[in-house]
Scaffold this motif. Sequence first.
Motif, PDB file in Angstrom:
ATOM      1  N   TRP A 111      64.600  59.709 139.401  1.00 32.01           N
ATOM      2  CA  TRP A 111      65.880  60.225 138.936  1.00 32.01           C
ATOM      3  C   TRP A 111      66.909  60.283 140.071  1.00 32.01           C
ATOM      4  O   TRP A 111      68.064  59.905 139.895  1.00 32.01           O
ATOM      5  CB  TRP A 111      65.681  61.600 138.294  1.00 32.01           C
ATOM      6  CG  TRP A 111      66.939  62.226 137.820  1.00 32.01           C
ATOM      7  CD1 TRP A 111      67.594  61.977 136.647  1.00 32.01           C
ATOM      8  CD2 TRP A 111      67.714  63.200 138.520  1.00 32.01           C
ATOM      9  NE1 TRP A 111      68.730  62.742 136.574  1.00 32.01           N
ATOM     10  CE2 TRP A 111      68.821  63.509 137.706  1.00 32.01           C
ATOM     11  CE3 TRP A 111      67.576  63.857 139.739  1.00 32.01           C
ATOM     12  CZ2 TRP A 111      69.792  64.436 138.087  1.00 32.01           C
ATOM     13  CZ3 TRP A 111      68.532  64.771 140.116  1.00 32.01           C
ATOM     14  CH2 TRP A 111      69.624  65.061 139.295  1.00 32.01           C
ATOM     15  N   LEU A 112      66.480  60.754 141.251  1.00 34.81           N
ATOM     16  CA  LEU A 112      67.383  60.807 142.403  1.00 34.81           C
ATOM     17  C   LEU A 112      67.912  59.420 142.750  1.00 34.81           C
ATOM     18  O   LEU A 112      69.101  59.243 143.020  1.00 34.81           O
ATOM     19  CB  LEU A 112      66.683  61.419 143.619  1.00 34.81           C
ATOM     20  CG  LEU A 112      66.563  62.928 143.633  1.00 34.81           C
ATOM     21  CD1 LEU A 112      65.618  63.373 144.741  1.00 34.81           C
ATOM     22  CD2 LEU A 112      67.931  63.570 143.794  1.00 34.81           C
ATOM     23  N   HIS A 113      67.040  58.435 142.752  1.00 34.29           N
ATOM     24  CA  HIS A 113      67.449  57.059 143.037  1.00 34.29           C
ATOM     25  C   HIS A 113      68.467  56.593 141.988  1.00 34.29           C
ATOM     26  O   HIS A 113      69.502  56.000 142.333  1.00 34.29           O
ATOM     27  CB  HIS A 113      66.223  56.134 143.051  1.00 34.29           C
ATOM     28  CG  HIS A 113      66.568  54.710 143.299  1.00 34.29           C
ATOM     29  ND1 HIS A 113      66.869  54.223 144.556  1.00 34.29           N
ATOM     30  CD2 HIS A 113      66.699  53.662 142.451  1.00 34.29           C
ATOM     31  CE1 HIS A 113      67.158  52.937 144.469  1.00 34.29           C
ATOM     32  NE2 HIS A 113      67.060  52.580 143.202  1.00 34.29           N
ATOM     33  N   TRP A 114      68.188  56.854 140.724  1.00 36.67           N
ATOM     34  CA  TRP A 114      69.080  56.466 139.641  1.00 36.67           C
ATOM     35  C   TRP A 114      70.430  57.172 139.762  1.00 36.67           C
ATOM     36  O   TRP A 114      71.477  56.550 139.572  1.00 36.67           O
ATOM     37  CB  TRP A 114      68.407  56.778 138.299  1.00 36.67           C
ATOM     38  CG  TRP A 114      69.252  56.485 137.115  1.00 36.67           C
ATOM     39  CD1 TRP A 114      69.492  55.270 136.549  1.00 36.67           C
ATOM     40  CD2 TRP A 114      69.977  57.443 136.338  1.00 36.67           C
ATOM     41  NE1 TRP A 114      70.332  55.412 135.465  1.00 36.67           N
ATOM     42  CE2 TRP A 114      70.633  56.740 135.310  1.00 36.67           C
ATOM     43  CE3 TRP A 114      70.125  58.820 136.405  1.00 36.67           C
ATOM     44  CZ2 TRP A 114      71.431  57.369 134.368  1.00 36.67           C
ATOM     45  CZ3 TRP A 114      70.916  59.455 135.472  1.00 36.67           C
ATOM     46  CH2 TRP A 114      71.562  58.725 134.464  1.00 36.67           C
ATOM     47  N   MET A 115      70.414  58.455 140.089  1.00 35.27           N
ATOM     48  CA  MET A 115      71.672  59.186 140.253  1.00 35.27           C
ATOM     49  C   MET A 115      72.507  58.582 141.371  1.00 35.27           C
ATOM     50  O   MET A 115      73.703  58.347 141.206  1.00 35.27           O
ATOM     51  CB  MET A 115      71.411  60.668 140.556  1.00 35.27           C
ATOM     52  CG  MET A 115      70.998  61.479 139.358  1.00 35.27           C
ATOM     53  SD  MET A 115      72.292  61.657 138.098  1.00 35.27           S
ATOM     54  CE  MET A 115      73.410  62.817 138.897  1.00 35.27           C
ATOM     55  N   ARG A 116      71.891  58.323 142.520  1.00 39.52           N
ATOM     56  CA  ARG A 116      72.623  57.809 143.680  1.00 39.52           C
ATOM     57  C   ARG A 116      73.117  56.377 143.490  1.00 39.52           C
ATOM     58  O   ARG A 116      74.232  56.033 143.901  1.00 39.52           O
ATOM     59  CB  ARG A 116      71.732  57.871 144.917  1.00 39.52           C
ATOM     60  CG  ARG A 116      71.491  59.260 145.429  1.00 39.52           C
ATOM     61  CD  ARG A 116      70.614  59.215 146.670  1.00 39.52           C
ATOM     62  NE  ARG A 116      70.458  60.528 147.236  1.00 39.52           N
ATOM     63  CZ  ARG A 116      69.277  61.101 147.478  1.00 39.52           C
ATOM     64  NH1 ARG A 116      68.153  60.476 147.188  1.00 39.52           N
ATOM     65  NH2 ARG A 116      69.230  62.303 148.016  1.00 39.52           N
ATOM     66  N   LYS A 117      72.290  55.534 142.908  1.00 43.99           N
ATOM     67  CA  LYS A 117      72.588  54.104 142.839  1.00 43.99           C
ATOM     68  C   LYS A 117      73.252  53.665 141.533  1.00 43.99           C
ATOM     69  O   LYS A 117      73.907  52.620 141.502  1.00 43.99           O
ATOM     70  CB  LYS A 117      71.310  53.277 143.037  1.00 43.99           C
ATOM     71  CG  LYS A 117      70.630  53.524 144.357  1.00 43.99           C
ATOM     72  CD  LYS A 117      71.505  53.100 145.513  1.00 43.99           C
ATOM     73  CE  LYS A 117      70.791  53.324 146.832  1.00 43.99           C
ATOM     74  NZ  LYS A 117      71.636  53.024 147.970  1.00 43.99           N
ATOM     75  N   THR A 118      73.071  54.448 140.464  1.00 46.08           N
ATOM     76  CA  THR A 118      73.582  54.013 139.163  1.00 46.08           C
ATOM     77  C   THR A 118      74.562  55.014 138.552  1.00 46.08           C
ATOM     78  O   THR A 118      75.731  54.700 138.349  1.00 46.08           O
ATOM     79  CB  THR A 118      72.414  53.764 138.180  1.00 46.08           C
ATOM     80  OG1 THR A 118      71.519  52.801 138.748  1.00 46.08           O
ATOM     81  CG2 THR A 118      72.910  53.270 136.836  1.00 46.08           C
ATOM     82  N   HIS A 119      74.079  56.219 138.247  1.00 46.63           N
ATOM     83  CA  HIS A 119      74.878  57.141 137.442  1.00 46.63           C
ATOM     84  C   HIS A 119      76.152  57.628 138.142  1.00 46.63           C
ATOM     85  O   HIS A 119      77.252  57.509 137.570  1.00 46.63           O
ATOM     86  CB  HIS A 119      74.039  58.335 136.978  1.00 46.63           C
ATOM     87  CG  HIS A 119      74.781  59.221 136.043  1.00 46.63           C
ATOM     88  ND1 HIS A 119      75.079  58.829 134.749  1.00 46.63           N
ATOM     89  CD2 HIS A 119      75.315  60.454 136.204  1.00 46.63           C
ATOM     90  CE1 HIS A 119      75.757  59.799 134.159  1.00 46.63           C
ATOM     91  NE2 HIS A 119      75.915  60.800 135.014  1.00 46.63           N
ATOM     92  N   ILE A 120      76.021  58.175 139.332  1.00 44.77           N
ATOM     93  CA  ILE A 120      77.217  58.673 140.019  1.00 44.77           C
ATOM     94  C   ILE A 120      78.212  57.539 140.271  1.00 44.77           C
ATOM     95  O   ILE A 120      79.408  57.716 140.001  1.00 44.77           O
ATOM     96  CB  ILE A 120      76.857  59.450 141.299  1.00 44.77           C
ATOM     97  CG1 ILE A 120      76.163  60.774 140.908  1.00 44.77           C
ATOM     98  CG2 ILE A 120      78.094  59.712 142.154  1.00 44.77           C
ATOM     99  CD1 ILE A 120      75.600  61.585 142.058  1.00 44.77           C
ATOM    100  N   PRO A 121      77.776  56.357 140.727  1.00 41.62           N
ATOM    101  CA  PRO A 121      78.744  55.264 140.862  1.00 41.62           C
ATOM    102  C   PRO A 121      79.431  54.901 139.534  1.00 41.62           C
ATOM    103  O   PRO A 121      80.635  54.612 139.517  1.00 41.62           O
ATOM    104  CB  PRO A 121      77.909  54.101 141.392  1.00 41.62           C
ATOM    105  CG  PRO A 121      76.815  54.772 142.167  1.00 41.62           C
ATOM    106  CD  PRO A 121      76.480  56.000 141.350  1.00 41.62           C
ATOM    107  N   GLU A 122      78.697  54.936 138.424  1.00 45.81           N
ATOM    108  CA  GLU A 122      79.314  54.640 137.134  1.00 45.81           C
ATOM    109  C   GLU A 122      80.376  55.689 136.773  1.00 45.81           C
ATOM    110  O   GLU A 122      81.451  55.343 136.270  1.00 45.81           O
ATOM    111  CB  GLU A 122      78.259  54.570 136.024  1.00 45.81           C
ATOM    112  CG  GLU A 122      77.425  53.324 136.072  1.00 45.81           C
ATOM    113  CD  GLU A 122      76.371  53.257 134.981  1.00 45.81           C
ATOM    114  OE1 GLU A 122      75.893  52.130 134.724  1.00 45.81           O
ATOM    115  OE2 GLU A 122      76.009  54.300 134.386  1.00 45.81           O
ATOM    116  N   VAL A 123      80.066  56.956 137.005  1.00 49.21           N
ATOM    117  CA  VAL A 123      81.042  58.012 136.736  1.00 49.21           C
ATOM    118  C   VAL A 123      82.271  57.815 137.623  1.00 49.21           C
ATOM    119  O   VAL A 123      83.412  57.873 137.146  1.00 49.21           O
ATOM    120  CB  VAL A 123      80.424  59.411 136.941  1.00 49.21           C
ATOM    121  CG1 VAL A 123      81.498  60.492 136.844  1.00 49.21           C
ATOM    122  CG2 VAL A 123      79.316  59.675 135.924  1.00 49.21           C
TER     123      VAL A 123
END
Length: 108
Positions: A18-30
């Motif tokens: 989840w941390l990896h996904w947040m850093r690399k995918t979700h936060i950049p998308e937001v």
Amino acid sequence: MIIYNVTINIDEKIETEWLHWMRKTHIPEVMNTGKFISCRFSKLTSHKEDGSQNYSAQYVCHSKEDLQDYQDNFAPMLQQKSLEKFADKMLAFRTELDIIEDFYSVLS
């Protein structure tokens, strides 16, 4: 300015993924929506539950209108992606804060 705070409780079994996904995918998308000027991603250390960990993503935007546009036009899709990926392994709640004043300290 407005802080859009998302507090997330995440199952420790998937925390690393989840941390990896947040850093690399979700936060950049937001951030790529263009509605926010910064994001601070933090781990809560004052509150710990067995088997889970709490995090906070604090997104800063210029106005309530920018936040409303994000909530109307981007948030539903991005939140759905989160739910599809992590389903019952995470719980999020959102709050809005008006920034009254910024104080900065400089240590010499």
